[in-house]
Design an enzyme around this catalytic site. Structure first.
Site, short mmCIF file in Angstrom:
data_model
loop_
_atom_site.label_atom_id
_atom_site.label_comp_id
_atom_site.label_asym_id
_atom_site.label_seq_id
_atom_site.Cartn_x
_atom_site.Cartn_y
_atom_site.Cartn_z
N GLU A 1 -136.40 -0.38 6.32
CA GLU A 1 -135.20 -1.12 6.12
C GLU A 1 -134.31 -1.36 7.32
O GLU A 1 -133.58 -2.32 7.38
CB GLU A 1 -134.32 -0.02 5.13
CG GLU A 1 -134.70 -0.07 3.88
CD GLU A 1 -135.68 0.98 3.51
OE1 GLU A 1 -136.15 1.58 4.56
OE2 GLU A 1 -135.81 1.63 2.48
N ALA B 1 -136.22 4.88 2.08
CA ALA B 1 -135.34 5.11 3.36
C ALA B 1 -136.28 5.39 4.62
O ALA B 1 -136.03 5.92 5.53
CB ALA B 1 -134.79 6.61 3.14
#
Length: 275
Positions: free
Chosen positions: A205, A23
């Site tokens: 990401e 994350a």
């Protein structure tokens, strides 16, 4: 100096309850944890620095060692003020948000359904970049991964439940010939993020979604081809935009021949018909 910094692999004998590195939170969590540990050691070295301001790092450390001062520290950090009431749908699940914008130009072969990305321009908000070279590489890598997600990589299951795309022969990922011919990456200037280490932002990401610009550019090209053939109005165009979907969406006499030749009463269990 950086030559005095050594990094070792993580282990539970150092931090028993460390968290995962997913994350895009690694720099946020571990950067602040390292800062926390450094502050502890600096505080212990303060008396030696004040006693001999010009002595230098090695001298301060030697003096602290001789004085039996603890020269190791464990830093720990958790993102503050995060909460979420899932029943009410309210809360603060994230400490901050990342932003970016992408623009892509593609060229589609309407006869085969293949395409190539002529150019992509990407702008990403990374706060105050910790390392611009690494951050630009992260943007390029995430964009390429997204390119595969939105245009190539498809899991196909046969009608009897078996997976068809089991290996590289049937499941395609982006290669060097699939990336944009011209790829320009820029980092947004003067946008510090006070909620993370050194005003930076996570960058792993978030840039992946910028590759959606390629998907929608392909759809616009298909729309243009349809318009030239007198076909207007909205149409379904699913992701990933594989060559099969692109070719069928172009709607010409060859596609009409395929549709006319389908026998709905005879469905093979070998092949899965996808939207």
């Amino acid at each position: 100096p950086i030559v005095k910094i050594y990094l070792s692999e993580t282990s539970s004998d150092k931090v028993p309850n460390a968290t995962a590195t997913g994350a895009s939170i690694s720099s946020d969590l571990y950067g602040m944890a390292v800062k926390h540990a450094c502050e502890q050691i600096n505080e212990r070295l303060t008396p030696f620095k004040e006693a001999a301001p010009d002595a230098g790092w090695e001298a301060w450390v030697n003096q602290a060692y001789s004085a039996r001062v603890n020269l190791s520290a464990q830093g720990f950090y958790k993102t503050p003020d995060l909460w979420m009431d899932w029943e009410k749908g309210t809360g603060k699940p994230y400490n901050y948000y990342s932003y970016g914008v992408g623009c892509s130009v593609v060229e589609v072969d309407t006869l085969t359904g293949s395409f190539r990305v002529i150019r992509s321009d990407l702008l990403m908000d990374v706060g105050n970049s910790l390392n611009p070279a690494i951050d630009i590489g992260q943007v390029e890598g995430a964009f390429t991964q997204g390119l595969g997600l939105f245009t190539m990589e498809e899991c196909i299951f046969l009608q009897d439940g078996k997976m068809y795309t089991k290996g590289p022969g049937t499941y395609k990922i982006p290669g060097c010939s699939d990336i944009p011919i011209e790829l320009n990456v820029s980092l947004l200037d003067r946008c510090p993020n006070p909620k993370a280490i050194f005003s930076s932002k996570g960058i792993g990401e978030p840039p992946l979604f910028l590759a959606a610009s390629v998907f929608f550019a392909v759809k616009e090209a298909v729309k243009s081809a349809r318009t030239e053939r007198g076909i207007t109005g909205p149409f379904q165009f699913w992701s990933p935009a594989t060559v099969e979907r692109i070719r069928l969406a172009c709607c010409d006499k060859f596609v009409e021949m395929i549709e006319d030749g389908q026998d709905e009463g005879k469905t093979s269990l070998t092949w899965k018909i996808l939207p």
